[in-house]
Design a protein around this motif. Structure first.
Motif, PDB file in Angstrom:
ATOM      1  N   ASN A  62       0.848  -1.182   0.000  1.00 54.33           N
ATOM      2  CA  ASN A  62       0.000   0.000   0.000  1.00 54.33           C
ATOM      3  C   ASN A  62       0.888   1.238   0.000  1.00 54.33           C
ATOM      4  O   ASN A  62       1.587   1.518   0.978  1.00 54.33           O
ATOM      5  N   GLN A  63       0.883   1.974  -1.111  1.00 58.87           N
ATOM      6  CA  GLN A  63       1.774   3.111  -1.284  1.00 58.87           C
ATOM      7  C   GLN A  63       0.998   4.419  -1.359  1.00 58.87           C
ATOM      8  O   GLN A  63      -0.113   4.468  -1.890  1.00 58.87           O
ATOM      9  N   VAL A  64       1.634   5.452  -0.839  1.00 59.01           N
ATOM     10  CA  VAL A  64       1.123   6.815  -0.948  1.00 59.01           C
ATOM     11  C   VAL A  64       2.261   7.686  -1.459  1.00 59.01           C
ATOM     12  O   VAL A  64       3.313   7.779  -0.820  1.00 59.01           O
ATOM     13  N   ALA A  91       2.256   0.480   4.154  1.00 61.77           N
ATOM     14  CA  ALA A  91       1.892  -0.780   4.805  1.00 61.77           C
ATOM     15  C   ALA A  91       1.915  -1.903   3.779  1.00 61.77           C
ATOM     16  O   ALA A  91       1.848  -1.678   2.566  1.00 61.77           O
ATOM     17  N   TYR A  92       2.033  -3.120   4.293  1.00 67.42           N
ATOM     18  CA  TYR A  92       1.942  -4.333   3.488  1.00 67.42           C
ATOM     19  C   TYR A  92       0.750  -5.128   3.995  1.00 67.42           C
ATOM     20  O   TYR A  92       0.509  -5.204   5.212  1.00 67.42           O
ATOM     21  N   SER A  93       0.024  -5.739   3.090  1.00 68.54           N
ATOM     22  CA  SER A  93      -1.124  -6.545   3.504  1.00 68.54           C
ATOM     23  C   SER A  93      -1.067  -7.918   2.859  1.00 68.54           C
ATOM     24  O   SER A  93      -0.672  -8.062   1.697  1.00 68.54           O
ATOM     25  N   ARG A 110       3.155  -2.590   9.023  1.00 67.44           N
ATOM     26  CA  ARG A 110       3.765  -1.319   8.647  1.00 67.44           C
ATOM     27  C   ARG A 110       5.287  -1.450   8.714  1.00 67.44           C
ATOM     28  O   ARG A 110       5.812  -2.188   9.542  1.00 67.44           O
ATOM     29  N   PRO A 111       5.995  -0.738   7.841  1.00 69.07           N
ATOM     30  CA  PRO A 111       7.464  -0.821   7.843  1.00 69.07           C
ATOM     31  C   PRO A 111       8.055  -0.469   9.207  1.00 69.07           C
ATOM     32  O   PRO A 111       7.570   0.435   9.896  1.00 69.07           O
TER      33      PRO A 111
END
Length: 513
Positions: free
Chosen positions: A431-433, A439-441, A452-453
């Protein structure tokens, strides 16, 4: 035989080699005869074609019992404890043979040296990665050109590296040993010898030339090479040599016996010369005009290895000595080593195998080719470090392998998340902004895990519950050798059954579907 007087050829600042130079020739030093009879603890059958993604094999042996707990360790017996049985060092990387007949590699992979993908490259790995597609291996060899080879128990020879996955060498079905160099040599079970050239271009298997028999050689017990020169040691202790043609369509020269040499027990080449070990444990180098020169008369040697820069000597008492332009800059006995049974002189790092099946590395470690992170500045290891044993990952009873290895850390085992997710059927997303990963899901059936990183917590949400649950992780999500990896506990949080057995070096993942 008549030998000259002893001479201790140690390197001085103006001398680039430990012995008088013959005209330089190209090629990786031919490795001494490596035959490690591997016990068949785990036999696997290839199910899927090789590719740059994940690879799966069917497990034909019973796996450890499943457990809902994250870590399951048991005391392994001596019979089933995995160890290394042979090791080979090349240019900034290492390959090793494990007691179950599998082959593992670590170190640099910038040019596809490790042979785990034809498409993907990464700088290095210190965590051993299993070489795909070969099993029940009894002998290995590595070359400075990045070409590696192995002999399987069925007598077939396999090559890989330099951007290619393992492929079978045609025309050989009864080999017991192999040597890689500027050309390759196979020693057959009946005591005869075959040789062949490397592919003309990277990854082009069609240009691999069929092996040809070296006529006139029989009762051979060991083979070696230096440049385009081949060597064969006969059972009677005599040494024979031939010239391998640089053009594949030309036949090799007729083998000739080297005069003045007898009672030889083993040989190894050093790029520019040949080392000979006699039956009294004395090492001789063939210097200028083939004249034998006695090296280090004070040592009783049982094994040797070397290249154009330095030599390694293994004594009958299990101690290791290094002379020449050594990988640490120091000559003499290598401290902190004992009970050694095998040695290998990589070009920039050295390796030793102890009697308990442990591999030790020292010297250059820029690419963690010694088997562990560097312990000194400049990417160096001055005191030998222990290399890890590789980890087998099984998913639903099938041996799983991707281009990236599983990594054991102090607290857990990190797994390449994308490859493992694809094999199980887990949906993995970043999940990128604004181009930054927030975050990774991972989603599997009715559960979603979000990480989350740099955080040691993850959230688990189920469609059957309106509230999310927070779980602790032993380590955060990280990047290893270019792959995103997660602790195996993340897959447990998805409802999968995960079992990690450190003794057997096996991690299993089971799903209900």
């Amino acid at each position: 035989m008549s030998w000259p007087e002893p001479s201790d050829h140690r390197t001085n600042p103006e001398q680039n080699s430990f012995i008088p130079h013959d005209p330089p020739v190209k090629g990786k030093p031919a490795r001494r005869w490596r035959l490690a009879v591997a016990s068949t603890w785990l036999t696997t059958i290839l199910l899927m074609g090789l590719g740059h993604g994940s690879i799966s094999y069917a497990a034909t042996t019973r796996l450890p019992p499943s457990s809902t707990s994250g870590v399951h360790t048991t005391a392994a017996t001596t019979e089933n404890r995995l160890t290394y049985t042979a090791v080979e060092g090349a240019h900034y990387y290492t390959i090793a043979l494990r007691s179950d007949g599998s082959v593992w590699a670590w170190g640099r992979n910038m040019f596809g040296e490790l042979g785990v993908s034809e498409d993907i490259r990464y700088r290095h790995t210190s965590s051993p990665i299993r070489i795909p597609g070969i099993t029940n291996v009894i002998a290995i060899s590595a070359a400075g050109s990045g070409i590696n080879a192995a002999v399987q128990a069925d007598g077939t020879v396999w090559e890989w590296g330099a951007g290619t996955l393992p492929y079978q060498v045609e025309g050989i079905s009864s080999a017991k040993d192999v040597v890689t160099s500027s050309f390759n040599i196979a020693l057959l079970r009946n005591g005869t010898v075959m040789s062949w050239q490397h592919p003309g271009t990277q990854g082009n298997h069609s240009e691999v030339h069929r092996p040809h028999v070296i006529s006139g050689l029989k009762d051979i017990i060991q083979v070696g090479s230096s440049g385009q020169q081949g060597y064969a040691l006969k059972k009677d202790g005599s040494l024979w040599t031939w010239n391998e043609p640089s053009q594949p369509d030309n036949p090799p020269s007729k083998p000739a016996k080297l005069k003045g040499l007898s009672n030889i027990s083993s040989i190894t080449s050093t790029d520019t010369s040949l080392l000979v070990l006699d039956q009294n444990g004395k090492v001789w180098a063939l210097g200028e005009k083939g004249k034998p020169v006695l090296l280090h008369d004070d040592l009783k040697v049982k094994q040797m290895d070397g290249n154009s820069q330095y030599i390694l000597l293994l004594t009958t008492s299990g101690e290791v000595y290094s002379y020449g332009r050594t990988v640490t800059g120091k000559e003499g006995r290598v401290k902190h080593l004992s009970g050694i049974t095998d040695i290998s002189a990589g070009y920039h790092h050295s390796l030793a195998l102890s009697s308990d099946g442990t591999v030790w590395g020292w010297g250059s470690d820029k690419y963690q080719e010694a088997g562990a992170p560097a312990t000194s500045s400049g990417g160096m290891v001055y005191q030998p470090v222990q290399a890890k044993l590789g980890i087998d990952v099984y998913i639903n009873d099938e041996l799983f392998q991707s281009t990236y290895s599983a990594v054991q850390t102090q607290y857990t085992v990190q797994l390449p998340v994308r490859a493992v997710s694809e094999a199980i059927g887990v949906a993995f997303e970043r999940n990128q902004v604004n181009g930054i990963v927030e975050a990774y899901s991972l989603q599997y059936e009715d559960r979603t895990v979000t990480i989350r990183p740099n955080e040691l917590e993850a959230t688990v949400k189920s469609t059957s519950s309106s509230t999310a649950q927070s779980i602790s992780l032993p380590e955060p999500i990280v990047n290893y050798s270019g792959a995103t990896t997660v602790p195996f506990e993340v897959f447990e949080a998805l409802g999968l059954t995960v079992n990690w057995n450190e003794e057997t070096r096996m991690l299993t993942i089971q799903s209900d579907t």
